[in-house]
Write an enzyme that holds these catalytic residues in place. Sequence first.
Site, PDB file in Angstrom:
ATOM      1  N   CYS A   2      14.947  10.242 -58.782  1.00  0.00           N
ATOM      2  CA  CYS A   2      14.217   9.358 -57.877  1.00  0.00           C
ATOM      3  C   CYS A   2      13.801  10.163 -56.652  1.00  0.00           C
ATOM      4  O   CYS A   2      14.643  10.760 -55.975  1.00  0.00           O
ATOM      5  CB  CYS A   2      15.100   8.169 -57.481  1.00  0.00           C
ATOM      6  SG  CYS A   2      14.432   7.213 -56.111  1.00  0.00           S
ATOM      7  N   CYS A   5      15.520   9.105 -53.386  1.00  0.00           N
ATOM      8  CA  CYS A   5      16.911   9.563 -53.333  1.00  0.00           C
ATOM      9  C   CYS A   5      16.951  11.040 -52.974  1.00  0.00           C
ATOM     10  O   CYS A   5      17.795  11.472 -52.173  1.00  0.00           O
ATOM     11  CB  CYS A   5      17.620   9.296 -54.657  1.00  0.00           C
ATOM     12  SG  CYS A   5      18.145   7.575 -54.873  1.00  0.00           S
ATOM     13  N   HIS A  44      20.299   3.477 -53.489  1.00  0.00           N
ATOM     14  CA  HIS A  44      19.171   3.216 -54.390  1.00  0.00           C
ATOM     15  C   HIS A  44      19.167   1.770 -54.881  1.00  0.00           C
ATOM     16  O   HIS A  44      20.118   1.311 -55.524  1.00  0.00           O
ATOM     17  CB  HIS A  44      19.224   4.155 -55.608  1.00  0.00           C
ATOM     18  CG  HIS A  44      18.065   3.935 -56.549  1.00  0.00           C
ATOM     19  ND1 HIS A  44      16.910   4.669 -56.479  1.00  0.00           N
ATOM     20  CD2 HIS A  44      17.881   3.029 -57.541  1.00  0.00           C
ATOM     21  CE1 HIS A  44      16.064   4.235 -57.401  1.00  0.00           C
ATOM     22  NE2 HIS A  44      16.631   3.243 -58.058  1.00  0.00           N
ATOM     23  N   HIS A  97      12.066   2.924 -55.727  1.00  0.00           N
ATOM     24  CA  HIS A  97      13.213   2.872 -54.802  1.00  0.00           C
ATOM     25  C   HIS A  97      12.677   2.026 -53.642  1.00  0.00           C
ATOM     26  O   HIS A  97      11.703   2.437 -52.987  1.00  0.00           O
ATOM     27  CB  HIS A  97      13.595   4.289 -54.365  1.00  0.00           C
ATOM     28  CG  HIS A  97      14.737   4.384 -53.395  1.00  0.00           C
ATOM     29  ND1 HIS A  97      15.769   5.302 -53.530  1.00  0.00           N
ATOM     30  CD2 HIS A  97      15.005   3.709 -52.248  1.00  0.00           C
ATOM     31  CE1 HIS A  97      16.624   5.172 -52.527  1.00  0.00           C
ATOM     32  NE2 HIS A  97      16.175   4.200 -51.732  1.00  0.00           N
ATOM     33  N   HIS A  99      11.233   0.204 -50.605  1.00  0.00           N
ATOM     34  CA  HIS A  99      10.823   0.746 -49.309  1.00  0.00           C
ATOM     35  C   HIS A  99       9.854  -0.204 -48.652  1.00  0.00           C
ATOM     36  O   HIS A  99       9.168  -0.979 -49.333  1.00  0.00           O
ATOM     37  CB  HIS A  99      10.188   2.134 -49.479  1.00  0.00           C
ATOM     38  CG  HIS A  99       9.063   2.157 -50.456  1.00  0.00           C
ATOM     39  ND1 HIS A  99       9.268   2.222 -51.817  1.00  0.00           N
ATOM     40  CD2 HIS A  99       7.722   2.074 -50.287  1.00  0.00           C
ATOM     41  CE1 HIS A  99       8.101   2.201 -52.445  1.00  0.00           C
ATOM     42  NE2 HIS A  99       7.151   2.096 -51.541  1.00  0.00           N
TER      43      HIS A  99
HETATM   44  P1  5GP Z   1       4.316   2.234 -52.965  1.00  0.00           P
HETATM   45  O1  5GP Z   1       2.960   2.459 -53.577  1.00  0.00           O
HETATM   46  O2  5GP Z   1       5.424   2.436 -53.975  1.00  0.00           O
HETATM   47  O3  5GP Z   1       4.431   0.935 -52.215  1.00  0.00           O
HETATM   48  O4  5GP Z   1       4.464   3.341 -51.844  1.00  0.00           O
HETATM   49  C1  5GP Z   1       4.899   4.629 -52.106  1.00  0.00           C
HETATM   50  C2  5GP Z   1       4.513   5.456 -50.912  1.00  0.00           C
HETATM   51  O5  5GP Z   1       5.276   6.636 -50.921  1.00  0.00           O
HETATM   52  C3  5GP Z   1       3.044   5.873 -50.899  1.00  0.00           C
HETATM   53  O6  5GP Z   1       2.420   5.395 -49.707  1.00  0.00           O
HETATM   54  C4  5GP Z   1       3.093   7.406 -50.942  1.00  0.00           C
HETATM   55  O7  5GP Z   1       2.107   8.007 -50.136  1.00  0.00           O
HETATM   56  C5  5GP Z   1       4.494   7.696 -50.445  1.00  0.00           C
HETATM   57  N1  5GP Z   1       5.079   8.915 -50.981  1.00  0.00           N
HETATM   58  C6  5GP Z   1       5.165   9.272 -52.291  1.00  0.00           C
HETATM   59  N2  5GP Z   1       5.791  10.455 -52.422  1.00  0.00           N
HETATM   60  C7  5GP Z   1       6.133  10.839 -51.160  1.00  0.00           C
HETATM   61  C8  5GP Z   1       6.807  11.989 -50.648  1.00  0.00           C
HETATM   62  O8  5GP Z   1       7.240  12.893 -51.362  1.00  0.00           O
HETATM   63  N3  5GP Z   1       6.973  12.055 -49.293  1.00  0.00           N
HETATM   64  C9  5GP Z   1       6.523  11.064 -48.454  1.00  0.00           C
HETATM   65  N4  5GP Z   1       6.723  11.229 -47.133  1.00  0.00           N
HETATM   66  N5  5GP Z   1       5.870   9.969 -48.909  1.00  0.00           N
HETATM   67  C10 5GP Z   1       5.686   9.870 -50.251  1.00  0.00           C
HETATM   68 ZN    ZN Z   2      16.331   6.235 -55.312  1.00  0.00          ZN
END
Ligand code: 5GP
Ligand code: ZN
Length: 113
Positions: A2, A5, A44, A97, A99
Amino acid sequence: MCIFCDIVEGKIPSSKVYENDYVLCFNDINPVAPVHVLVVPKKHFANINELASDPEGALYSAEITKAIAEVAKIKGVSDAYRTINNCGEGAGQTVMHVHFHVIGGTNLTEKLI
Ligand code: 5GP
Ligand code: ZN
């Protein structure tokens, strides 16, 4: 495996905004606004449903809420910010995960709801 994580454990670097025993908050790698911070529990949970049903869910949920407000304060957007959680692929969740996106520093008048 993940990715969040790994970020919590320091295996992948992140731009930290705020941290305590329960949460890590860091700048989104692909920001959609001048302020775009992710609030991530250190434990997680795949999504908000899992967070809600976990025995420690109430504790982590309270800490997440406090962290969201703290992040807004740190970033200077306490008066106007938006918090978004995508739950499930169909809603656009790409990292499994849980957020919370804290978005601000731009015009937030356009609303989906
Ligand atoms: P979701 O689409 O799941 O709601 O949001 C995931 C978010 O995680 C996206 O806005 C993406 O830009 C961010 N994200 C994905 N991988 C990484 C990473 O390795 N580092 C950081 N800082 N943000 C990430
Ligand atoms: Zn996780």
